[in-house]
Design an enzyme around this catalytic site. Structure first.
Site: not given
Length: 621
Positions: A166, A169, A174, A343, A362, A365, A438, A461
């Protein structure tokens, strides 16, 4: 909580195997099978195949991939770029051969398309996007923008005799699609269009599937009839490679763009056309056509409506990206929450450590992103079905006022929906990565892949910040119509109907007797309505102030974006998502055992989203 006794639900969704998450699952206040059945619906969980047997649709997709050696190495790890792309094309071909989703099933439930794309994306987004570009974008544009004379291409697309892309662009354009510079001049002596790129800046650029594998492209170009009159942007079916050799067609220069930050199984490419001739019939002519003699004809009286219908396919891409982004967030939040539940770190004594999910930090978040997944998933599916309705109307030559307004409204919702979903996911994946410590940096956990594969959702898009201007312009135009002509605030999907009470809402002040009362999402919903009205007024006043200061329309719009129009567009879309999810979670059909948990999810998403506008709410006091 024990699963429901109905054998059908247990057969459809068998119990999960016991493992380290069992303790948390046993404490759930609801049955996960019942929640899945309510959210997904039996049409998605069950799919009737050629045999009378009922299968779990999502599981059928994953089982097909798991049992085929071709899919044994996800993400192309250890492969060169060329080998990865070759493998991805072969996988795409194999998925097409499986015919996982027959046409009759798509007609019966269009949401199954989104389910298929999401499942393939959870395996590898390069595979999902390659298939999506060929089937949902290339094929659907030919079907929806063409006419009966173009149906001959569809069987060749389904059996992959031809492979498509398609091409909108360009290198120098754009977001500003109107300024695209590829031309299509009509030659009545041969009844052909001459597709031409005037210079390198007019090269088609970043086109998925074009780099190595596409044999045909839907090319958007400015249509010129004899006499030099330009009729604006139109779509043309153009062969760019020989299907047997994959060598470029005469006059076509086509190439690959190279390695990207992610999605490297998709061969993004570029193309230039040097006076490439195609038959007159290869103009996709639903919005406009040219007679053999060279006369331009169109069913649209308004050029803006025709242009909007021509680019209506871009809304398909934006709504699809919303679903793709949400799927990425589903994966990331599932990984992070499961890790957090297993954990263990610290505890009330040296001898006892607790899962990090028990810590308020936690939860603060991660849990808002869990709520966001549910809210955005529901909204993207709802908008996808609205878009299907719009496309069906266009194919049925519906030119009613309602159809035109529906197109404008969906365009505004998709233009803000893609930014909201992709940005929320972008932030969410990063939070999930950090919340896993980590271990979150290991490639094996997929968070890095998800982050890189989601990243382009923010720019392709349409760049997110540019797209938001489409939504704010839509809202400001409604207010201008109200101020100058007394028009009502109303729209087919009713997303702006609340603005009818615009002056009264601005006169309200937030009142909440207790913190507990905020846990009903109707409370932040009312605050959101006030915020949108306030930002709409501020944006309108800012634009008019700029005009009075001597700015032209372009300058006035530009100077109103950062502090007014941008937050207006985002707040409006957040309000719409909050309202849709509130209505969905509070409908009578919600099973009683699910009402509490769905209500909490709705309130959490609404309050979390609203809290990001705290400064604006204080500023407006």
């Amino acid at each position: 909580m024990a699963p429901p006794s109905e054998g059908g639900t247990n057969a459809l969704l068998p119990d999960l195997p016991k493992g380290p998450l069992q303790a948390y699952r046993a404490r759930a206040s609801f049955c996960w099978q019942e929640l899945a059945l309510f959210l997904e619906g039996e049409d998605v969980l069950r799919l009737k195949w050629a045999t009378p047997r009922l299968l779990h649709f999502q599981k059928a997709i994953f089982s097909a991939l798991e049992n085929d050696p071709l899919f044994a190495h996800p993400h192309g790890e250890g492969l060169s770029l060329e080998k990865y792309r070759e493998l991805n094309f072969l996988r795409c071909k194999r998925v097409m051969e499986y015919n996982l989703l027959p046409v009759e099933s798509i007609v019966a439930n269009p949401l199954l398309v989104q389910t298929l794309v999401t499942c393939l994306g959870m395996y590898d987004w390069s595979l999902a996007i390659k298939l999506l570009l060929h089937m949902l974008t290339f094929a659907s544009v030919i079907y929806s923008s063409g006419s009966e004379r173009h149906l001959k291409y569809l069987p060749k697309i389904f059996n992959m005799e031809i492979f498509g892309c398609f091409a909108v662009t360009e290198l120098s354009h754009g977001s500003n699609a109107k300024a695209i510079r590829t031309t299509a001049h009509y030659d009545p002596t041969t009844e052909e269009f001459i597709i031409h790129s005037p210079d390198f800046e007019a090269a088609k650029f970043w086109i998925g599937n074009m780099g190595k594998t596409a044999t045909h492209a839907v090319v958007f170009a400015q249509l010129y009839t004899p006499g030099g009159r330009c009729h604006g942007l139109h779509a043309f079916m153009v062969q760019i490679r020989n299907p047997k050799t994959l060598l470029p067609m005469p006059g076509v220069m086509v190439g690959d763009m190279g390695k990207k930050l992610g999605l490297n199984g998709v061969d993004n490419g570029f193309a230039m056309f040097h006076k490439v001739r195609i038959p007159r019939q290869d103009l996709l002519n639903r919005t406009g056509d040219v007679t053999p003699e060279g006369t331009y004809v169109t069913p649209f009286k308004d050029d803006r409506q025709r242009f909007g219908a021509t680019l209506g396919t871009l809304s398909i891409g934006r709504v699809t990206i919303m679903g793709m982004s949400t799927a990425n967030l589903k994966l990331a939040i599932s990984i992070a929450l499961r890790f957090s539940a297993t954990r263990c770190q610290f505890g009330p004594s040296d001898a006892e450590e607790v899962p990090v999910l028990e810590y308020q930090m936690q939860q603060w978040r991660l849990l808002p992103y869990l709520a966001a997944v549910y809210a955005l998933d529901h909204f993207s599916k709802s908008l996808f079905l609205d878009l299907v309705e719009l496309q069906q109307g266009l194919m049925g030559t519906d030119q009613s006022t309602r159809q035109a307004e529906l197109g404008r409204e969906i365009h505004a919702l998709a233009s803000a929906g893609k930014p909201l979903a992709s940005w929320t996911t972008q932030r969410g994946i990063q939070e999930c990565r950090e919340a896993c410590g980590g271990h979150g940096y290991l490639a094996v956990n997929r968070l890095g892949h998800l982050r890189n594969d989601n990243d382009p959702n923010c720019t392709y898009e349409g760049d997110n910040n540019v797209l938001l201007q489409q939504t704010s312009t839509y809202l400001l135009s409604l207010l201008a119509r109200r101020v100058h002509g007394g028009a009502r605030f109303e729209s087919p999907l009713r997303t702006v109907d609340f603005l009818e009470a615009y002056p009264d809402i601005l006169g309200q002040r937030f009142t909440c007797p207790s913190v507990d009362s905020c846990l009903d999402s109707s409370v932040p919903l009312a605050a959101y309505e006030w915020l949108v009205c306030y930002l709409l007024r501020e944006s309108y006043q800012k634009f008019n102030q700029e005009k009075r200061s001597g700015s032209n329309d372009f300058e006035a719009r530009n100077n109103s974006q950062v502090y007014c129009c941008r937050p207006l567009a985002l707040a409006f879309l957040e309000l719409t998502v909050v309202r849709k999810f509130h209505e969905y979670t509070h409908q009578h059909s919600v099973p009683p055992p699910l009402r509490a948990v769905l209500g909490r999810l709705s309130a959490l998403y609404a309050l979390w989203s609203l809290s990001q506008h705290t400064a604006l709410l204080y500023q407006a006091l």
